[in-house]
Scaffold this active site. Structure first.
Site, PDB file in Angstrom:
ATOM      1  N   ALA A  66       0.929  -1.121   0.074  1.00  0.00           N
ATOM      2  CA  ALA A  66      -0.050  -0.140   0.056  1.00  0.00           C
ATOM      3  C   ALA A  66       0.782   1.495  -0.068  1.00  0.00           C
ATOM      4  CB  ALA A  66      -0.694   0.010   1.179  1.00  0.00           C
ATOM      5  N   GLY A 112      -0.361  -5.020   0.945  1.00  0.00           N
ATOM      6  CA  GLY A 112      -1.476  -4.950   0.260  1.00  0.00           C
ATOM      7  C   GLY A 112      -1.426  -5.944  -1.133  1.00  0.00           C
TER       8      GLY A 112
END
Length: 258
Positions: A66, A112
């Site tokens: 992320a 992520g």
């Protein structure tokens, strides 16, 4: 919709979605997640699309994590909202989608990025891929489903080790532990993903959707009931009648998704 962070291409019933932030190692930011939500939603309702392949631009990273540049401004409630919106709009959307989604993991899949790959129904990795959940090095834990999906794929013990140490797995190690389905040379990655998806596209679309839903229910208290219900519902489809008739008459079925 004009996308700034992803590329989309449709070819032979396959929707290709490429996360196109190569300079940032395809890190997921708010705008990229919003575009992924829009592209996935459109593909799931498009009658010409049978399945989806997600990959990253370049050869270094699928998604390296992320984009954490906005994290310092968040408090506890902001963090919860960040995780909730991301999970609902992208990760859960993929896992529970009615069409098969394959992750073509072409390099680093961290944080992520690994969570995005794990939300997909099948994972194919290039031989240079490295995968891990390093959130604890930031004083965080995985927030896009990593603590829930990783144990289902590699077992609780290995998941605990990966998350608590933040260690990465090589592509071959990921294959050994069941985190990915196949490992290929980088040059063959998309071809392998296409090979698998094209085989799935020969099956009855409603049965594919029903199977995804039933497999996702595995281990839940009502998992067997969901399988029974989905199995029974297939008997009400034209595709089931076509498939059985084709089998009995030794011919290739022609499925219509009805």
């Amino acid at each position: 919709m004009a996308y700034q962070n992803i590329l989309t291409e449709s070819k032979d019933r396959i929707q290709y979605i490429t996360i196109n932030r190569e300079a940032k190692l395809n890190a997921l930011n708010k705008e990229t997640l919003e575009e992924l939500h829009a592209a996935l939603t459109a593909a799931f309702v498009d009658g010409q699309t049978g399945g989806i392949i997600i990959t990253g631009a370049g050869t270094k990273a699928f998604v390296a994590g992320a984009d954490i540049s906005g994290f310092p401004a968040l408090d506890a409630e902001g963090g919860k909202e960040l995780a909730r919106v991301g999970q609902t709009s992208v990760f859960d959307l993929i896992e529970n989608g009615p069409k098969p989604v394959i992750a073509a993991v072409n390099g680093f899949a961290l944080g992520g990025g690994l969570e995005l790959a794990m939300a997909c129904h099948i994972r194919v990795a290039s031989d240079n891929a490295k995968m891990g959940l390093p959130e604890l090095t930031l004083g965080l834990i995985p927030g896009y489903g990593g603590t829930q999906r990783l144990p289902k794929l590699v077992g609780k013990g290995k998941a605990m080790e990966m998350i608590l140490t933040s260690d990465m797995l090589s592509a071959d190690q990921a294959l050994q532990h069941g985190l990915v389905n196949h490992v290929t040379p980088q040059a063959d990655l998309l071809a392998k993903a296409e090979e698998i998806l094209n085989k799935i596209l020969q099956r009855a679309p409603l049965a594919v959707a029903a199977a995804i839903n039933a497999v996702n229910a595995a281990g839940s208290p009502d998992g067997f009931e969901k399988e029974i219900a989905a199995f029974g519902n297939c008997f009400g489809t034209q595709d089931m009648k076509e498939g059985v008739d084709a089998f009995l008459n030794k011919r290739k079925p022609v499925f219509t998704g009805k």
